[in-house]
Design a protein around this motif. Structure first.
Motif, mmCIF file in Angstrom:
data_model
loop_
_atom_site.group_PDB
_atom_site.id
_atom_site.type_symbol
_atom_site.label_atom_id
_atom_site.label_comp_id
_atom_site.label_asym_id
_atom_site.label_seq_id
_atom_site.Cartn_x
_atom_site.Cartn_y
_atom_site.Cartn_z
ATOM 1 N N ALA A 82 0.853 -1.296 -0.003
ATOM 2 C CA ALA A 82 0.168 -0.001 0.098
ATOM 3 C C ALA A 82 0.827 1.152 -0.033
ATOM 4 N N LYS A 83 1.732 1.324 0.913
ATOM 5 C CA LYS A 83 2.811 2.413 0.820
ATOM 6 C C LYS A 83 3.423 2.585 -0.580
ATOM 7 N N ARG A 84 3.909 1.577 -1.207
ATOM 8 C CA ARG A 84 4.514 1.657 -2.400
ATOM 9 C C ARG A 84 3.386 2.007 -3.516
ATOM 10 N N ALA A 85 2.188 1.545 -3.539
ATOM 11 C CA ALA A 85 1.162 2.099 -4.468
ATOM 12 C C ALA A 85 1.298 3.428 -4.405
ATOM 13 N N ALA A 86 1.117 4.098 -3.042
ATOM 14 C CA ALA A 86 1.054 5.574 -3.076
ATOM 15 C C ALA A 86 2.147 6.237 -3.534
ATOM 16 N N ALA A 87 3.375 5.547 -3.373
ATOM 17 C CA ALA A 87 4.461 6.459 -3.630
ATOM 18 C C ALA A 87 5.015 6.158 -5.103
ATOM 19 N N MET A 88 4.505 5.130 -5.486
ATOM 20 C CA MET A 88 5.229 4.601 -6.959
ATOM 21 C C MET A 88 3.884 4.078 -7.671
ATOM 22 N N GLN A 89 3.146 4.995 -8.127
ATOM 23 C CA GLN A 89 1.905 4.537 -8.664
ATOM 24 C C GLN A 89 2.080 3.784 -10.103
ATOM 25 N N ALA A 94 1.777 -1.138 -13.253
ATOM 26 C CA ALA A 94 2.489 -2.001 -14.158
ATOM 27 C C ALA A 94 2.641 -3.444 -13.540
ATOM 28 N N TYR A 95 2.812 -3.372 -12.142
ATOM 29 C CA TYR A 95 2.794 -4.782 -11.323
ATOM 30 C C TYR A 95 1.526 -5.399 -11.579
ATOM 31 N N SER A 96 0.455 -4.582 -11.530
ATOM 32 C CA SER A 96 -1.084 -5.060 -11.525
ATOM 33 C C SER A 96 -1.268 -5.632 -12.805
ATOM 34 N N ASP A 97 -0.878 -4.939 -14.008
ATOM 35 C CA ASP A 97 -0.790 -5.352 -15.362
ATOM 36 C C ASP A 97 -0.175 -6.726 -15.462
ATOM 37 N N LEU A 98 1.049 -6.900 -15.111
ATOM 38 C CA LEU A 98 1.964 -7.993 -15.236
ATOM 39 C C LEU A 98 1.189 -9.316 -14.637
ATOM 40 N N ALA A 99 0.492 -9.005 -13.344
ATOM 41 C CA ALA A 99 -0.020 -10.005 -12.574
ATOM 42 C C ALA A 99 -1.545 -10.315 -13.213
ATOM 43 N N GLY A 100 -1.786 -9.883 -14.213
ATOM 44 C CA GLY A 100 -3.167 -10.019 -14.922
ATOM 45 C C GLY A 100 -4.277 -9.366 -14.213
ATOM 46 N N GLY A 101 -4.023 -8.352 -13.518
ATOM 47 C CA GLY A 101 -4.919 -7.673 -12.596
ATOM 48 C C GLY A 101 -5.097 -8.338 -11.361
ATOM 49 N N ALA A 102 -4.409 -9.279 -11.040
ATOM 50 C CA ALA A 102 -4.685 -9.988 -9.768
ATOM 51 C C ALA A 102 -3.825 -9.575 -8.774
ATOM 52 N N ALA A 103 -3.276 -8.428 -8.450
ATOM 53 C CA ALA A 103 -2.762 -8.015 -7.476
ATOM 54 C C ALA A 103 -3.473 -6.762 -6.755
ATOM 55 N N VAL A 104 -3.854 -6.692 -5.354
ATOM 56 C CA VAL A 104 -4.657 -5.780 -4.723
ATOM 57 C C VAL A 104 -3.400 -5.404 -3.587
ATOM 58 N N PRO A 105 -2.922 -4.265 -3.883
ATOM 59 C CA PRO A 105 -1.814 -3.693 -2.702
ATOM 60 C C PRO A 105 -2.544 -3.095 -1.720
ATOM 61 N N VAL A 106 -3.047 -3.690 -0.863
ATOM 62 C CA VAL A 106 -3.595 -3.209 0.511
ATOM 63 C C VAL A 106 -3.319 -4.033 1.489
ATOM 64 N N PRO A 107 -3.497 -3.541 2.989
ATOM 65 C CA PRO A 107 -3.445 -4.599 3.864
ATOM 66 C C PRO A 107 -4.690 -5.483 4.035
ATOM 67 N N GLY A 108 -4.282 -6.591 4.437
ATOM 68 C CA GLY A 108 -5.087 -7.803 4.296
ATOM 69 C C GLY A 108 -4.462 -8.886 3.398
ATOM 70 N N GLY A 109 -3.354 -8.730 2.940
ATOM 71 C CA GLY A 109 -2.444 -9.593 2.380
ATOM 72 C C GLY A 109 -1.284 -9.829 3.063
ATOM 73 N N VAL A 110 -1.259 -10.906 3.671
ATOM 74 C CA VAL A 110 -0.002 -11.137 4.678
ATOM 75 C C VAL A 110 0.838 -12.603 4.272
ATOM 76 N N LEU A 111 1.983 -12.341 4.349
ATOM 77 C CA LEU A 111 2.904 -13.238 3.920
ATOM 78 C C LEU A 111 2.988 -14.246 5.145
ATOM 79 N N ILE A 112 3.155 -15.672 4.650
ATOM 80 C CA ILE A 112 3.541 -16.745 5.629
ATOM 81 C C ILE A 112 4.770 -16.843 5.800
ATOM 82 N N ARG A 113 5.556 -16.939 7.087
ATOM 83 C CA ARG A 113 6.983 -17.126 7.016
ATOM 84 C C ARG A 113 7.113 -18.234 8.022
ATOM 85 N N ASP A 114 8.234 -19.038 7.925
ATOM 86 C CA ASP A 114 8.618 -20.070 8.929
ATOM 87 C C ASP A 114 9.622 -19.294 9.813
#
Length: 152
Positions: A82-89, A94-114
Motif C-alpha cells: 500500500a505504501k509503495r502504491a501511494a509512492a510509485m503509482q 505495471a505490477y498489477s498489469d503483469l499479474a493479470g490484474g490479480a494484485a491488490v496492494p492493500v492491507p489484508g495480504g499477509v505473507l506466511i513465513r517459517d
C-alpha cells in the motif's frame, strides 16, 4: 514410484492452510466483523485453501486472492504494498498489469513465513475494512505456529 514423488518440497501443508483459513474466519466471528472470505496460497502463488462465509459479497474471493497474490508476487506484506502504491503509482499499475490484474496492494495480504524467515505462502482476507481483514489473517497464521508478515 514413491508417493509423494521425491524431489518436491511443499512447504505449507494442506493441514496448515486449512487451519489458517478456519482460524482466520473464527477471529472474524470473535470480532463480530462482516462476513469474510479467506484465501491461502502456497509459495508458488497457487491455491491451498479458500473459504467464503455465508453472506460474503460476490467478488470477495477475487479480492482476497488479489491481496494474497500481490503479497506473494513481490514478497512484501500488504501494508508495504500500500505504501509503495501511494509512492510509485506507475510501478504498481505495471505490477498489477503483469499479474493479470490479480494484485491488490492493500492491507489484508499477509505473507506466511517459517521461523527462519522463509516465505511459505500468503493469506488474503476480504470482507471488512482492510485493517480488520489483516488482524484476522495474522491470527490465522499465528494459530499454526508460523510467522505473519504484514509489511509493517
Amino acid at each position: 514410484m514413491p508417493n509423494p514423488p521425491i524431489g518436491f518440497q511443499h512447504g505449507l501443508t494442506l493441514d496448515q492452510a486449512q487451519r489458517i483459513a478456519m482460524e482466520t474466519l473464527a477471529e472474524g466471528r470473535r470480532l463480530n466483523l462482516a462476513p469474510l472470505t479467506v484465501v491461502v496460497l502456497d509459495q508458488a502463488g497457487r491455491y491451498k485453501a479458500l473459504l467464503r462465509e455465508d453472506g460474503a459479497s460476490l467478488l470477495r474471493p477475487e479480492i482476497a486472492h488479489g491481496k494474497a497474490y500481490g503479497a506473494i508476487g513481490l514478497g512484501l506484506g500488504g501494508q508495504e504494498l500500500a505504501k509503495r502504491a501511494a509512492a510509485m503509482q506507475g510501478f504498481m499499475n505495471a505490477y498489477s498489469d503483469l499479474a493479470g490484474g490479480a494484485a491488490v496492494p492493500v492491507p489484508g495480504g499477509v505473507l506466511i513465513r517459517d521461523s527462519n524467515g522463509t516465505i511459505l505462502g500468503a493469506v488474503g482476507v476480504s470482507g471488512d475494512v482492510s485493517a480488520q481483514d489483516e488482524v484476522c489473517a495474522v491470527a490465522g497464521i499465528s494459530s499454526v505456529g508460523l510467522v505473519a508478515d504484514t509489511g509493517a
